[in-house]
Write an enzyme that holds these catalytic residues in place. Structure first.
Site, PDB file in Angstrom:
ATOM      1  N   LYS A  78      28.197   9.563   8.078  1.00 58.31           N
ATOM      2  CA  LYS A  78      29.186   9.354   9.143  1.00 58.31           C
ATOM      3  C   LYS A  78      29.949   8.048   8.922  1.00 58.31           C
ATOM      4  O   LYS A  78      30.424   7.437   9.868  1.00 58.31           O
ATOM      5  CB  LYS A  78      28.487   9.314  10.496  1.00 58.31           C
ATOM      6  CG  LYS A  78      27.829  10.654  10.820  1.00 58.31           C
ATOM      7  CD  LYS A  78      27.037  10.632  12.091  1.00 58.31           C
ATOM      8  CE  LYS A  78      26.366  11.982  12.264  1.00 58.31           C
ATOM      9  NZ  LYS A  78      25.012  11.911  12.738  1.00 58.31           N
ATOM     10  N   GLY A 119      27.868  12.443  -3.222  1.00 55.25           N
ATOM     11  CA  GLY A 119      28.385  13.763  -3.531  1.00 55.25           C
ATOM     12  C   GLY A 119      29.889  13.830  -3.304  1.00 55.25           C
ATOM     13  O   GLY A 119      30.608  12.816  -3.385  1.00 55.25           O
ATOM     14  N   ILE A 143      21.763  17.572  -3.828  1.00 58.65           N
ATOM     15  CA  ILE A 143      20.886  18.710  -4.135  1.00 58.65           C
ATOM     16  C   ILE A 143      21.728  19.969  -4.293  1.00 58.65           C
ATOM     17  O   ILE A 143      21.305  20.918  -4.916  1.00 58.65           O
ATOM     18  CB  ILE A 143      19.809  18.927  -3.047  1.00 58.65           C
ATOM     19  CG1 ILE A 143      20.434  19.246  -1.685  1.00 58.65           C
ATOM     20  CG2 ILE A 143      18.865  17.750  -2.959  1.00 58.65           C
ATOM     21  CD1 ILE A 143      19.447  19.835  -0.688  1.00 58.65           C
ATOM     22  N   ASP A 144      22.959  19.978  -3.727  1.00 60.08           N
ATOM     23  CA  ASP A 144      23.785  21.201  -3.739  1.00 60.08           C
ATOM     24  C   ASP A 144      24.335  21.534  -5.139  1.00 60.08           C
ATOM     25  O   ASP A 144      24.720  22.664  -5.384  1.00 60.08           O
ATOM     26  CB  ASP A 144      24.980  21.054  -2.780  1.00 60.08           C
ATOM     27  CG  ASP A 144      24.544  20.733  -1.362  1.00 60.08           C
ATOM     28  OD1 ASP A 144      23.369  20.985  -1.041  1.00 60.08           O
ATOM     29  OD2 ASP A 144      25.373  20.240  -0.577  1.00 60.08           O
ATOM     30  N   GLU A 239      22.186  28.877   2.978  1.00 62.57           N
ATOM     31  CA  GLU A 239      22.649  28.610   4.349  1.00 62.57           C
ATOM     32  C   GLU A 239      24.137  28.928   4.533  1.00 62.57           C
ATOM     33  O   GLU A 239      24.583  29.273   5.620  1.00 62.57           O
ATOM     34  CB  GLU A 239      22.382  27.148   4.726  1.00 62.57           C
ATOM     35  CG  GLU A 239      23.146  26.145   3.834  1.00 62.57           C
ATOM     36  CD  GLU A 239      22.931  24.692   4.187  1.00 62.57           C
ATOM     37  OE1 GLU A 239      22.117  24.385   5.074  1.00 62.57           O
ATOM     38  OE2 GLU A 239      23.599  23.838   3.551  1.00 62.57           O
ATOM     39  N   LEU A 290      12.986  19.608   3.764  1.00 61.94           N
ATOM     40  CA  LEU A 290      11.903  19.514   2.771  1.00 61.94           C
ATOM     41  C   LEU A 290      12.490  19.501   1.370  1.00 61.94           C
ATOM     42  O   LEU A 290      11.931  18.919   0.445  1.00 61.94           O
ATOM     43  CB  LEU A 290      10.974  20.728   2.890  1.00 61.94           C
ATOM     44  CG  LEU A 290       9.997  20.745   4.054  1.00 61.94           C
ATOM     45  CD1 LEU A 290       9.250  22.069   4.088  1.00 61.94           C
ATOM     46  CD2 LEU A 290       9.014  19.591   3.913  1.00 61.94           C
ATOM     47  N   GLN A 291      13.657  20.154   1.225  1.00 63.03           N
ATOM     48  CA  GLN A 291      14.299  20.241  -0.093  1.00 63.03           C
ATOM     49  C   GLN A 291      14.874  18.898  -0.541  1.00 63.03           C
ATOM     50  O   GLN A 291      15.202  18.719  -1.711  1.00 63.03           O
ATOM     51  CB  GLN A 291      15.443  21.273  -0.057  1.00 63.03           C
ATOM     52  CG  GLN A 291      14.959  22.684   0.173  1.00 63.03           C
ATOM     53  CD  GLN A 291      16.064  23.583   0.722  1.00 63.03           C
ATOM     54  OE1 GLN A 291      16.697  24.282  -0.019  1.00 63.03           O
ATOM     55  NE2 GLN A 291      16.281  23.546   2.027  1.00 63.03           N
TER      56      GLN A 291
HETATM   57  O1  F6P Z   1      24.742  18.167   1.033  1.00 65.32           O
HETATM   58  C1  F6P Z   1      23.350  18.120   1.098  1.00 65.32           C
HETATM   59  C2  F6P Z   1      22.839  18.862   2.307  1.00 65.32           C
HETATM   60  O2  F6P Z   1      21.429  18.840   2.277  1.00 65.32           O
HETATM   61  C3  F6P Z   1      23.363  20.294   2.434  1.00 65.32           C
HETATM   62  O3  F6P Z   1      22.707  21.192   1.585  1.00 65.32           O
HETATM   63  C4  F6P Z   1      23.156  20.543   3.909  1.00 65.32           C
HETATM   64  O4  F6P Z   1      24.061  21.499   4.410  1.00 65.32           O
HETATM   65  C5  F6P Z   1      23.438  19.199   4.521  1.00 65.32           C
HETATM   66  O5  F6P Z   1      23.265  18.231   3.503  1.00 65.32           O
HETATM   67  C6  F6P Z   1      22.552  18.878   5.691  1.00 65.32           C
HETATM   68  O6  F6P Z   1      23.001  17.694   6.247  1.00 65.32           O
HETATM   69  P1  F6P Z   1      22.199  16.890   7.361  1.00 65.32           P
HETATM   70  O7  F6P Z   1      21.102  16.146   6.656  1.00 65.32           O
HETATM   71  O8  F6P Z   1      23.207  15.988   7.937  1.00 65.32           O
HETATM   72  O9  F6P Z   1      21.634  17.878   8.322  1.00 65.32           O
END
Ligand code: F6P
Length: 367
Positions: A78, A119, A143-144, A239, A290-291
């Protein structure tokens, strides 16, 4: 007259991921030991640059953190200086342009260059800072795995390992109870985590944003397995995959972020529909953060180290306005502009998609 020591800033922006500390360590050691420069750690991503929160990092700070998850600097998604959330007198949050503060703090800290580890969002901001004349070097993290101009981002391999292990565990319980297990994984607009994690964990159905699916095709696959005596199935859904009517499943919108969408919920929708259409008992697991947590894999530690050393060399002697990237297994410098021109999504005919299809994996798009 002796040249004064260079001052190199470093920040980690956006969502965290395993390997950030390995980069901070690689940048720190290279900057301090090879170039005799000073390393300034900026806290919580660009938020820290706007608010002037930074501290000098010494050898002790960057030692012993190679295997540590998260980031010792903190991060935030943010903190975009051009889209900065500020609480105003009425108690509401207003989005303001705070880029002048970021610029002022950069200059006041006497920074010669900034290493921005992040990223897509971070690289967009880095690019704007370059346009303002600052010397910035990027390091691709997410991670994406959706950044263009690099074959891989660190953090991805760890996330895929988490998905693969989860599918292994769900396999045994799915088979014991003759159930369909749906696993929802991250990745936003890209299906890389679902594709690689799904293949590694032997998912029977993989659903990704790049390949529109139908309920009929998914249920056909699940029913077909049942008629062949396999009364259980594993479904790995990204997702960001779209429902057959074309809608994304969004959990919440957060205006403070540059991309307001918080994905989540498609796994439950897919599970509900499979259960209703096949009569097979279906459960859903959302892997979520967790990922992103915990220790990086050996592969991610090596990649993060290689990228970090390269970025440090650039930060100390140029070129600037570039991102360290992996191309054909060599670390190179690519213009930051090239990385933000587009998102790197899964090409529909990707070799791994075709390999999975050859094994009988469904992408829910078969007629
Ligand atoms: O970009 C990394 C990521 O983990 C995405 O895969 C996921 O949509 C997003 O960040 C989740 O963001 P936050 O941690 O703000 O919920």
């Amino acid at each position: 007259m002796m040249a004064s020591k260079k001052r190199i800033g470093i920040l980690t922006g956006g969502g965290d991921c395993p390997g950030l500390n390995a980069v901070i360590r690689a940048v720190g050691k290279t900057v301090m030991h090879e170039h005799g420069a000073t390393l300034i750690g900026i806290e919580d991503g660009f938020e820290g640059l706007v608010e002037g929160r930074m501290r000098e990092l010494g050898n002790r700070d960057v030692s012993g953190i190679l295997n540590l998850g998260g980031t010792i600097l903190g991060t935030s998604n943010k903190g975009d200086p051009w889209h900065y959330p500020v609480e105003v007198a009425t108690g509401t949050v207003e989005i303001q342009d705070a880029s002048y503060k970021a610029l002022r703090n950069f200059k006041q800290a006497g920074l010669d260059a900034l290493v921005a580890v992040g990223g897509d969002g971070t690289m967009h901001i880095a690019d704007k800072l370059v346009d303002l004349g600052l010397q910035v070097v990027g390091v691709p993290k997410t991670i994406d795995n959706d950044l263009a101009a690099t074959d891989l981002t660190f953090g991805f391999d760890t996330a895929v390992s988490v998905v693969s292990e989860a599918l292994d565990r769900l396999h045994t319980t799915a088979s014991s109870h003759h159930r369909v297990m749906v696993v929802e994984v991250m990745g936003r607009y890209a299906g890389w985590i679902a594709l690689h994690g799904g293949v590694a964990g032997g998912a029977d159905v993989i659903l990704i944003p790049e390949l529109p699916f139908s309920w009929e095709a998914i249920c056909h696959k699940v029913n077909e397995r049942a008629t062949h005596g396999k009364r259980f199935s594993l479904v790995c859904v990204a997702e960001g995959a779209r429902l057959p009517d074309g809608h994304e499943v969004i959990q919440a919108l957060d205006n403070k972020r540059t991309d307001a969408k918080q994905f989540g919920g498609i796994g439950a929708e897919v599970a509900r529909e499979i259960d209703a259409r096949t009569g097979l008992e279906t459960r859903v697991t959302v892997l979520g953060h967790l990922q992103r947590g915990g220790s990086p894999t050996a592969f991610d530690r090596v990649l993060a180290t290689r990228l970090g050393v390269h970025a440090a060399q650039c930060a100390c002697r140029g070129p600037y306005g570039v991102m360290a990237a992996l191309q054909n297994n060599v670390i190179v410098s690519v213009p930051i502009k090239d990385t933000i021109a587009r998102l790197r999504t899964v090409p529909p005919g990707h070799q791994l998609v075709e390999a999975a299809r050859a094994l009988g994996t469904s992408f829910g798009d078969e007629s």
